[in-house]
Design an enzyme around this catalytic site. Sequence first.
Site, mmCIF file in Angstrom:
data_model
loop_
_atom_site.group_PDB
_atom_site.id
_atom_site.type_symbol
_atom_site.label_atom_id
_atom_site.label_comp_id
_atom_site.label_asym_id
_atom_site.label_seq_id
_atom_site.Cartn_x
_atom_site.Cartn_y
_atom_site.Cartn_z
ATOM 1 N N TYR A 101 -3.737 3.731 -6.781
ATOM 2 C CA TYR A 101 -3.031 4.857 -7.383
ATOM 3 C C TYR A 101 -3.576 6.157 -6.796
ATOM 4 O O TYR A 101 -4.797 6.282 -6.602
ATOM 5 C CB TYR A 101 -3.249 4.856 -8.904
ATOM 6 C CG TYR A 101 -2.763 6.123 -9.589
ATOM 7 C CD1 TYR A 101 -1.479 6.195 -10.127
ATOM 8 C CD2 TYR A 101 -3.583 7.255 -9.667
ATOM 9 C CE1 TYR A 101 -1.028 7.362 -10.723
ATOM 10 C CE2 TYR A 101 -3.127 8.425 -10.257
ATOM 11 C CZ TYR A 101 -1.848 8.468 -10.787
ATOM 12 O OH TYR A 101 -1.390 9.621 -11.357
ATOM 13 N N GLU A 189 2.738 12.121 -6.795
ATOM 14 C CA GLU A 189 2.057 10.905 -7.260
ATOM 15 C C GLU A 189 2.547 9.680 -6.498
ATOM 16 O O GLU A 189 3.740 9.563 -6.214
ATOM 17 C CB GLU A 189 2.332 10.718 -8.762
ATOM 18 C CG GLU A 189 1.634 9.512 -9.366
ATOM 19 C CD GLU A 189 2.028 9.288 -10.831
ATOM 20 O OE1 GLU A 189 1.184 9.522 -11.709
ATOM 21 O OE2 GLU A 189 3.187 8.882 -11.086
#
Length: 385
Positions: A101, A189
């Site tokens: 992530y 993101e």
Amino acid sequence: MDLLEYQGKQLFARHGLKVSDGKAVTTVQDAVSAANEIGYPVVVKAQVLIGGRGKAGGVKLAADEAEARKHSGDILGMDIHGHTVRTLWIEHASEIATEYYASVLLDRSAKQPLIMFSVEGGVDIEEVAENTPEKLIRHHVDALDGLSREEAVKIASDGKADADVIEGVADALVALYEVWLAEDATLAEINPLIVTPEREVKALDSKVSLDDNALYRHPENQALSDSENEDPIERRAKEQGVQYVKLDGDIGILGNGAGLVMSTLDVVAQAGGRPANFLDAGGGSDAAKIKQAVELILENDAVKAVLFNIFGGITRCDEVAKGLIAAFEEIGVGGVRIPFVVRLDGTNDVAGRELLQEAALPNVHAARTMNEAAEKVVALAKEQA
Ligand code: GDP
Ligand code: MN
């Protein structure tokens, strides 16, 4: 402005982040041709401005043409948490060894950009933050110095990325920071940032929000606004130059001036009600503008009662009253099924109240103060529920 996954990936590619090639399509036929062109296996992905598509069945692998056709047909038109799928992104499926992530956002309280990285990717990052916070690396960047390569390497190794991909992850972080900075994003993101069996580091998903106030610096990004996926009422408001934000309650709010609207939201909440929207008709609102605003509010089916809070300055209360009367006339008294509570104060308020009284609109209630208006509208909304 939020971007769809494939639009975000286009920005990623512009800054050297690795993504898979693919194609955005809107029909099953085009999806199948795209898949044939790209080569199997492909992944068929719903393009909606909401996360959790995978869990909702909006991301499917297809091994051949028959599967591509079936999944495209199933996903197009699907409802994902209230968002209808109108566009699909077809890309060559990646093999995944590991899911990480990564994100960059502005940490307003620290007044600095914040980079986050975790080896626990592909899952809800809020859960990682809550259950295993030690696995989420948070690193503030000096906005003037920018993110150095050494810093990026340290983030990757502190986060315990596999040793052989530290460099690749660092490259991805540097590129992601560049996307965030150069494109004036508020959020960039990647979840998941994958490592392939060949140990290539690649963005499998994207979530990018651009700062609307900086869009003028990026003419090439202006076309990305996805009006089909925007809330239709917010879109109409934008076209009419009215400040409108949809909220999830049942009391419609209309005021003039952002400060007044904000305090109106507060008093309604204090009185135990839940605002359905923020609508600022602006200074100098004339009758026509008020009419548009009333129509916008009534388009939201969730609205059970409306609070009309006007403080006359440049805006004259008699003009506002005329606008309200005109709106009711045009919509037809029968069309306005919900109660309105009106508080007019300031310039020409007496004249405004007189006009309203003469018009004797059914279901319009006058209130003298903001608190009285809030209590009244909350009670009326409850009666309607
Ligand atoms: P989200 O659910 O909206 O976050 O959509 P994602 O794009 O993140 O996809 C959800 C999940 O589908 C990912 O975490 C992967 O596990 C899986 N997935 C997506 N694309 C691929 C792919 O190309 N290959 C494989 N094997 N899995 C994929
Ligand atoms: Mn994702």
